[in-house]
Design a protein around this motif. Structure first.
Motif, PDB file in Angstrom:
ATOM      1  N   VAL A  70      29.101  11.490  45.199  1.00 42.16           N
ATOM      2  CA  VAL A  70      28.701  12.121  43.932  1.00 42.16           C
ATOM      3  C   VAL A  70      28.489  13.607  44.213  1.00 42.16           C
ATOM      4  CG1 VAL A  70      26.928  12.238  42.140  1.00 42.16           C
ATOM      5  CG2 VAL A  70      27.587  10.020  43.096  1.00 42.16           C
ATOM      6  N   ILE A  71      29.137  14.436  43.421  1.00 37.16           N
ATOM      7  CA  ILE A  71      29.058  15.890  43.644  1.00 37.16           C
ATOM      8  C   ILE A  71      28.592  16.568  42.358  1.00 37.16           C
ATOM      9  CG2 ILE A  71      30.334  17.964  44.337  1.00 37.16           C
ATOM     10  CD1 ILE A  71      32.517  16.013  45.464  1.00 37.16           C
ATOM     11  N   LEU A  82      35.842   9.786  38.861  1.00 40.73           N
ATOM     12  CA  LEU A  82      35.131   9.695  37.584  1.00 40.73           C
ATOM     13  C   LEU A  82      34.530  11.067  37.332  1.00 40.73           C
ATOM     14  CD1 LEU A  82      33.557   8.059  35.294  1.00 40.73           C
ATOM     15  CD2 LEU A  82      31.728   7.824  36.987  1.00 40.73           C
ATOM     16  N   SER A  83      34.688  11.598  36.119  1.00 41.84           N
ATOM     17  CA  SER A  83      34.007  12.865  35.853  1.00 41.84           C
ATOM     18  C   SER A  83      32.924  12.645  34.802  1.00 41.84           C
ATOM     19  CB  SER A  83      35.002  13.944  35.426  1.00 41.84           C
ATOM     20  OG  SER A  83      35.420  13.749  34.115  1.00 41.84           O
ATOM     21  N   VAL A  84      31.797  13.300  35.023  1.00 46.00           N
ATOM     22  CA  VAL A  84      30.651  13.152  34.110  1.00 46.00           C
ATOM     23  C   VAL A  84      30.166  14.543  33.719  1.00 46.00           C
ATOM     24  CG1 VAL A  84      28.325  12.196  33.829  1.00 46.00           C
ATOM     25  CG2 VAL A  84      29.977  11.010  35.292  1.00 46.00           C
ATOM     26  N   THR A 106      27.914   6.066  37.780  1.00 51.90           N
ATOM     27  CA  THR A 106      28.455   5.925  39.142  1.00 51.90           C
ATOM     28  C   THR A 106      28.424   4.454  39.558  1.00 51.90           C
ATOM     29  OG1 THR A 106      27.692   8.137  39.738  1.00 51.90           O
ATOM     30  CG2 THR A 106      28.148   6.633  41.557  1.00 51.90           C
ATOM     31  N   LEU A 107      27.282   3.827  39.362  1.00 51.09           N
ATOM     32  CA  LEU A 107      27.134   2.423  39.790  1.00 51.09           C
ATOM     33  C   LEU A 107      28.007   1.499  38.953  1.00 51.09           C
ATOM     34  CD1 LEU A 107      23.305   2.194  40.588  1.00 51.09           C
ATOM     35  CD2 LEU A 107      25.219   2.584  42.154  1.00 51.09           C
ATOM     36  N   VAL A 136      26.585   4.314  45.864  1.00 57.41           N
ATOM     37  CA  VAL A 136      26.685   5.755  46.149  1.00 57.41           C
ATOM     38  C   VAL A 136      26.330   5.955  47.620  1.00 57.41           C
ATOM     39  CG1 VAL A 136      24.376   6.187  45.171  1.00 57.41           C
ATOM     40  CG2 VAL A 136      25.930   8.082  45.545  1.00 57.41           C
ATOM     41  N   ASP A 137      27.248   6.604  48.335  1.00 58.41           N
ATOM     42  CA  ASP A 137      27.085   6.738  49.782  1.00 58.41           C
ATOM     43  C   ASP A 137      26.843   8.181  50.218  1.00 58.41           C
ATOM     44  OD1 ASP A 137      27.940   3.878  50.394  1.00 58.41           O
ATOM     45  OD2 ASP A 137      29.639   4.622  49.215  1.00 58.41           O
ATOM     46  N   LEU A 138      27.368   9.096  49.453  1.00 53.95           N
ATOM     47  CA  LEU A 138      27.286  10.514  49.825  1.00 53.95           C
ATOM     48  C   LEU A 138      26.948  11.311  48.570  1.00 53.95           C
ATOM     49  CD1 LEU A 138      27.834  12.820  51.857  1.00 53.95           C
ATOM     50  CD2 LEU A 138      30.277  12.539  51.438  1.00 53.95           C
TER      51      LEU A 138
END
Ligand SMILES: NC(=O)c1ccc[n+]([C@@H]2O[C@H](COP(=O)([O-])OP(=O)(O)OC[C@H]3O[C@@H](n4cnc5c(N)ncnc54)[C@H](O)[C@@H]3O)[C@@H](O)[C@H]2O)c1
Length: 285
Positions: free
Chosen positions: A10-11, A58-60, A77-78, A84-86
């Motif tokens: 997730v960025i 995926l874009s949010v 995300t889930l 979520v790992d990073l």
């Protein structure tokens, strides 16, 4: 974290600058990527670019300074990728100008994005990572401006020193729990991104009030000019992603990019320990 394939990153701030570089590195490692940003136009472009390369993306569209947006980001995300790992707490903005002139609105904006944005990211995603109990990593983006001070950017320094203190403390706490979550603190110097144009990323509630004389002032205009100069003469952004991933793989906490600032950081600490007063003269050398 050593294994990246099929893991989920997730960025925040993924539509420009560092965020795009982080996303490229994730895709190169066959990760699933969640791009989060307030800039919907660029977000769509980055998403399309990544998808064209075959990436699972995926874009949010969201605002990190709103807790409920960060909660929705985690939920999406889930729902989409299951874990979520990073996490890259990367979204950030800059304002310059003397503290006594800066409108409180600017303080609220920069504190909201740079400080609360990071707090919300940790508050929402750490419990998910703890529950997973799998190797995870969080990269918090501060700045060298969180390790040294200059005369012209008090608000930015305030937020970046907060990022440093927050990250160091949370990292100790996770270590003390023997958690599988590792952390890195990214403290770059000037890098060529879009940061100097960040006024265009102001959420509506922090919009510039054009009746406010400050935004016609010399201080404001000089701040914009200085910001443009230092960012456009910074190091190229494409060197960034790889150095961050080496740090993640090697579980390196501090990530610095500009060795020339080391004497300034060291000098600041030495002044404190030796009781030497900081002097503005050092900026006139
Ligand atoms: N570029 C540099 O020289 C430099 C140096 C040190 C630290 N940093 C830090 O790096 C991080 C990334 O900045 P960058 O240089 O890539 O700048 P950038 O402006 O190119 O990218 C920042 C991204 O954050 C997004 N963003 C801004 N406000 C947001 C909000 N409320 N919610 C969600 N997204 C939001 C923007 O839309 C943009 O896509 C920031 O935290 C910045 O302080 C940058």
């Amino acid at each position: 974290m050593k294994e990246f394939k099929n893991k989920v990153a997730v960025i925040t701030g993924a539509a420009n600058g560092f965020g795009v570089e982080m996303a490229k590195e994730c895709v190169a490692r066959d990760m699933k990527v969640v791009l989060a940003d307030i800039d919907s136009e660029n977000l769509k472009k980055v998403e399309a670019d990544m998808k064209a390369k075959g990436a699972e993306v995926l874009s949010v569209e969201m605002d990190v300074s709103k807790f409920e947006d960060v909660e929705i980001l985690a939920k999406k995300t889930l729902e989409t990728f299951g874990s979520v790992d990073l996490l890259f707490n990367n979204a950030g903005v800059v304002v310059a100008g003397p503290t006594w002139e800066l409108p409180l609105n600017d303080w609220d904006w920069i504190m909201g994005v740079n400080v609360y944005g990071m707090i919300y990211g940790l508050k929402v995603f750490i419990p998910i990572m703890l529950k997973q109990d799998t190797p995870c990593h969080i990269v918090n983006v501060a700045s060298v401006a969180g390790l040294l001070t200059t005369p012209s950017m008090a608000a930015y320094h305030t937020t970046k020193f907060a990022n440093v203190g927050l990250t160091e403390s949370v990292n100790y706490q996770l270590q003390a729990m023997n958690s599988k979550i590792k952390m890195s603190l990214f403290c770059p110097g000037f890098v060529q991104t879009d940061l100097h144009n960040c006024d265009r990323h102001r959420p509506e509630r922090f919009a510039i009030n054009r009746d406010e004389p400050y935004y016609e002032s010399v201080s404001y205009k000089q701040g914009l000019e200085r910001g443009k100069h230092v960012i456009t003469t910074g190091i190229p952004v494409d060197s960034i992603g790889q150095s961050i991933f080496i740090a993640i793989e090697e579980e390196q906490f501090y990530i610095l990019t500009h060795p020339q600032y080391a004497p300034v950081i060291g000098g600041r600490v030495r002044n404190m320990l030796e009781g030497v007063n900081p002097s503005v003269a050092m900026f006139k050398k």
